[in-house]
Design an enzyme around this catalytic site. Sequence first.
Site, PDB file in Angstrom:
ATOM      1  N   SER A  14      -4.801 -37.767  50.483  1.00  0.00           N
ATOM      2  CA  SER A  14      -4.741 -36.149  51.180  1.00  0.00           C
ATOM      3  C   SER A  14      -5.793 -36.188  52.141  1.00  0.00           C
ATOM      4  O   SER A  14      -6.624 -34.858  52.730  1.00  0.00           O
ATOM      5  CB  SER A  14      -3.760 -35.147  50.511  1.00  0.00           C
ATOM      6  OG  SER A  14      -4.537 -34.567  48.797  1.00  0.00           O
ATOM      7  N   GLY A  15      -6.937 -36.820  51.633  1.00  0.00           N
ATOM      8  CA  GLY A  15      -8.549 -36.739  52.444  1.00  0.00           C
ATOM      9  C   GLY A  15      -9.108 -37.015  53.833  1.00  0.00           C
ATOM     10  O   GLY A  15      -8.015 -36.853  54.144  1.00  0.00           O
ATOM     11  N   ALA A  18      -8.700 -41.024  54.702  1.00  0.00           N
ATOM     12  CA  ALA A  18      -7.591 -41.438  54.231  1.00  0.00           C
ATOM     13  C   ALA A  18      -6.402 -41.062  55.738  1.00  0.00           C
ATOM     14  O   ALA A  18      -5.908 -42.182  56.783  1.00  0.00           O
ATOM     15  CB  ALA A  18      -6.524 -40.480  53.457  1.00  0.00           C
ATOM     16  N   GLU A 222     -25.641 -40.187  68.504  1.00  0.00           N
ATOM     17  CA  GLU A 222     -24.820 -39.804  68.353  1.00  0.00           C
ATOM     18  C   GLU A 222     -25.217 -38.439  68.663  1.00  0.00           C
ATOM     19  O   GLU A 222     -26.079 -37.794  68.923  1.00  0.00           O
ATOM     20  CB  GLU A 222     -23.968 -39.335  67.024  1.00  0.00           C
ATOM     21  CG  GLU A 222     -22.911 -40.090  66.362  1.00  0.00           C
ATOM     22  CD  GLU A 222     -22.401 -40.276  65.235  1.00  0.00           C
ATOM     23  OE1 GLU A 222     -21.937 -40.285  64.748  1.00  0.00           O
ATOM     24  OE2 GLU A 222     -23.531 -39.201  64.407  1.00  0.00           O
ATOM     25  N   HIS A 246     -25.290 -49.280  58.549  1.00  0.00           N
ATOM     26  CA  HIS A 246     -24.862 -49.772  59.801  1.00  0.00           C
ATOM     27  C   HIS A 246     -25.759 -51.199  60.686  1.00  0.00           C
ATOM     28  O   HIS A 246     -25.277 -52.213  60.541  1.00  0.00           O
ATOM     29  CB  HIS A 246     -24.176 -49.072  60.320  1.00  0.00           C
ATOM     30  CG  HIS A 246     -22.866 -48.096  59.337  1.00  0.00           C
ATOM     31  ND1 HIS A 246     -21.999 -48.844  58.505  1.00  0.00           N
ATOM     32  CD2 HIS A 246     -22.521 -46.679  60.289  1.00  0.00           C
ATOM     33  CE1 HIS A 246     -21.225 -47.729  58.754  1.00  0.00           C
ATOM     34  NE2 HIS A 246     -21.518 -46.874  59.431  1.00  0.00           N
ATOM     35  N   ARG A 366     -23.924 -53.663  73.918  1.00  0.00           N
ATOM     36  CA  ARG A 366     -23.886 -52.421  73.846  1.00  0.00           C
ATOM     37  C   ARG A 366     -22.681 -52.415  72.927  1.00  0.00           C
ATOM     38  O   ARG A 366     -21.333 -53.522  73.571  1.00  0.00           O
ATOM     39  CB  ARG A 366     -23.503 -52.027  74.542  1.00  0.00           C
ATOM     40  CG  ARG A 366     -23.204 -50.144  74.928  1.00  0.00           C
ATOM     41  CD  ARG A 366     -23.303 -49.231  76.079  1.00  0.00           C
ATOM     42  NE  ARG A 366     -22.710 -49.873  76.883  1.00  0.00           N
ATOM     43  CZ  ARG A 366     -22.458 -50.074  78.434  1.00  0.00           C
ATOM     44  NH1 ARG A 366     -23.495 -49.747  78.817  1.00  0.00           N
ATOM     45  NH2 ARG A 366     -21.407 -50.470  79.373  1.00  0.00           N
ATOM     46  N   GLN A 368     -21.019 -49.652  71.737  1.00  0.00           N
ATOM     47  CA  GLN A 368     -19.947 -48.671  72.042  1.00  0.00           C
ATOM     48  C   GLN A 368     -21.153 -47.119  72.599  1.00  0.00           C
ATOM     49  O   GLN A 368     -21.861 -47.440  72.113  1.00  0.00           O
ATOM     50  CB  GLN A 368     -19.529 -48.249  70.764  1.00  0.00           C
ATOM     51  CG  GLN A 368     -20.619 -47.593  70.330  1.00  0.00           C
ATOM     52  CD  GLN A 368     -19.661 -46.880  68.309  1.00  0.00           C
ATOM     53  OE1 GLN A 368     -18.752 -47.874  68.510  1.00  0.00           O
ATOM     54  NE2 GLN A 368     -20.598 -45.558  68.416  1.00  0.00           N
ATOM     55  N   LYS A 376     -31.098 -58.562  81.628  1.00  0.00           N
ATOM     56  CA  LYS A 376     -31.513 -57.767  82.571  1.00  0.00           C
ATOM     57  C   LYS A 376     -32.061 -58.980  83.174  1.00  0.00           C
ATOM     58  O   LYS A 376     -33.088 -58.856  82.336  1.00  0.00           O
ATOM     59  CB  LYS A 376     -31.830 -56.125  82.406  1.00  0.00           C
ATOM     60  CG  LYS A 376     -31.649 -55.250  82.379  1.00  0.00           C
ATOM     61  CD  LYS A 376     -32.101 -53.929  81.764  1.00  0.00           C
ATOM     62  CE  LYS A 376     -32.700 -53.424  82.878  1.00  0.00           C
ATOM     63  NZ  LYS A 376     -31.278 -52.625  83.145  1.00  0.00           N
TER      64      LYS A 376
HETATM   65  C1  BG6 Z   1     -19.961 -43.225  59.320  1.00  0.00           C
HETATM   66  C2  BG6 Z   1     -20.543 -41.809  59.096  1.00  0.00           C
HETATM   67  O1  BG6 Z   1     -20.258 -44.344  58.627  1.00  0.00           O
HETATM   68  O2  BG6 Z   1     -19.619 -44.006  60.460  1.00  0.00           O
HETATM   69  C3  BG6 Z   1     -20.819 -40.646  60.074  1.00  0.00           C
HETATM   70  O3  BG6 Z   1     -21.004 -41.459  57.809  1.00  0.00           O
HETATM   71  C4  BG6 Z   1     -21.079 -41.816  61.764  1.00  0.00           C
HETATM   72  O4  BG6 Z   1     -21.996 -40.469  59.787  1.00  0.00           O
HETATM   73  C5  BG6 Z   1     -20.269 -42.717  61.725  1.00  0.00           C
HETATM   74  O5  BG6 Z   1     -20.490 -40.564  62.417  1.00  0.00           O
HETATM   75  C6  BG6 Z   1     -20.300 -43.510  63.281  1.00  0.00           C
HETATM   76  O6  BG6 Z   1     -19.343 -44.946  63.859  1.00  0.00           O
HETATM   77  P1  BG6 Z   1     -18.742 -44.975  64.889  1.00  0.00           P
HETATM   78  O7  BG6 Z   1     -18.090 -46.027  64.551  1.00  0.00           O
HETATM   79  O8  BG6 Z   1     -18.505 -43.268  65.168  1.00  0.00           O
HETATM   80  O9  BG6 Z   1     -20.314 -45.028  65.591  1.00  0.00           O
END
Ligand code: BG6
Length: 480
Positions: A14-15, A18, A222, A246, A366, A368, A376
Site C-alpha cells: 500500500s506504499g 508499489a 530535476e 544512478h 540524452r 531523458q 556535435k
Molecule cells: C530516484 C530518486 O531514485 O530517482 C529520486 O530517489 C529521483 O529523488 C528519481 O527523483 C529520478 O528518477 P527518474 O527516472 O525520474 O529520472
Amino acid sequence: PDTGCLSIIVLGASGDLAKKKTFPALFNLYRQGFLPPDEVHIFGYARTKLSDDDLRDRIRGYLSHGKDNGEELSKFLQLIKYVSGAYDAEEGFRALDKTIFEHEVSTKSTEGSARRLFYLALPPSVYPPVCKMIKLYCTNKSDLGGWTRIVVEKPFGKDLASAEQLSSQIGELFDEPQIYRIDHYLGKELVQNLLVLRFANRFFLPLWNRDNIDNVQIVFREDFGTEGRGGYFDEYGIIRDIIQNHLLQVFCLIAMEKPISIRPEHIRDEKVKVLQSVQPIKEEEVVLGQYEGYTADPTVPDNSNTPTFATVILRIHNERWEGVPFILKAGKALNSRKAEVRVQFKDVPGDIFRCQKQGRNEFVIRLQPSEAIYMKLTVKQPGLEMSTVQSELDLSYRQRYSGVTIPEAYERLILDTIRGDQQHFVRRDELKEAWEIFTPLLHRIDRGEMKTALYKPGSRGPTEADELLQRAGYVQTHGY
Ligand code: BG6
C-alpha cells in the site's frame, strides 16, 4: 525453469513505490502478455488491514493510461490478493505462505515449477527481518522445483559499513543469484544502449580514450524540489540519492573496459574493475549546493546542511583514462529536467579553419526526456563563403522510432527478475566499491566539514559548479 506457476509478492503493497512504480509496471507487463493469467498471481502484503478489494481500489487510479482499458484493468486487478501482517510477524508470513501455496496448488499449469518473486517495496530498515521471515516461512518448498527471488531497492545503506552490514544480513539468508538489487537507471532504454554504442561501433573504439577525449559529463537535473519527500531526502542527500547509484552506473558503462562477453557476470566484473580504479575524490573537485527554500519543508530541519545539488569529479587511474575528468553532476530544483552524458573530445590539433571557438566535437546521449543520441561537429556553413558552423548528427528516438513505445524502466527490470537475468542489477561487490568511492566524502559532509552553497530554485545551480567545470577543461558548446 521459466514456466509454471508464478507468484509475485509485493511487500509494502500500500506504499508509494508499489502504487507508483511496481503495480503499474506489473500491469503493463500483463497487458503485453508477459504475465499469463493462468500462471500468475500477485499478492500484496503490508501492515494495514485491507480487503482484496480495498487494495485494488487503492491502486486502480495509478494504472489507467487514459486509454480504454477498463476490462483489462479489472481482469488484472482480479489477479491481486492481499494479506496483512507485520514485517517481523511469523503468523503474517505463515498466512502469506498459505495463500501463495493455495494458488500454486490450484494453478493447473504447475508443471515443473513454482516460482516466487518477492518484491520489497519497503524501507531498507525492514529488509533484514522481512528477508528472515521469507526465508523461514515463505520460500518455495515445492517438490516441483522453481525458485525464490528477492527484489530490493536503494538506499542500500548510508555508507560503506552500513551497506556491508545490510549485504551480510541478506547474504546469510539468500544467495547472490537470488538477490536482485534494482537501480532503475539500468532499466532505461538509453542506459541499456550504452554497451551497444560503445562496443558494436567501429567509430568509437579507437577514439574512446585519454588521447581523444578531454572530459566526460554525466548530468542529472530535476526541475522540482524534494516536495513531499523532504524527510527521506534529508537523511540521504543528492549524492546518496542519485550520484552514488544512478550516475555511477552510467559512469561504469561509459568507462569500463570491454567485457569478455555480454553475460551478466562478465559485464559486472568489468564494472567492478573500473570502480576499483577510481582515485580518492579531492575536496577541491566537489561543489555542493542547497536550493533556497529547501528547509521550509516542515519535515526538514531548519539548520539542515544536506546537499540537493552536487558536482563531483571522478578520476580513473588506468591506461585508458588517466587525466580525464568524469564530471558527475546532479541537482534538484534546477532549470530543467534532463539526464544526459556528454563526451567532449579534444580540440583538433593545428586547426586550419580556426573554428575551435565554435565548440568541440561532442557525443551526447540524452537519457531523458526525449531520448536522443547526437554528435556535435563542425561543418561548412552552407553558402558562398568558406566559413564553418557547429551542427549535429542527430538520432532522435521520437523521429526515428516513432511507432515504438519505449518500456518503463521498472517494467523491463521486473521482467528480467522473472527471467533470471541479472545483467541490469547491482552485484554485491559492485555496491561495495560504489560505497568505497563516496564514503569518505559523505562522512565529511555529514560532519559539516564541507561548504554548501545556496542556489535559487529554477537556476543552473551554484555558480561554483560552472567554475569547477571550466577548471576541469569543459568548453561550453552552443545549445542544442
Ligand atoms: C530516484 C530518486 O531514485 O530517482 C529520486 O530517489 C529521483 O529523488 C528519481 O527523483 C529520478 O528518477 P527518474 O527516472 O525520474 O529520472
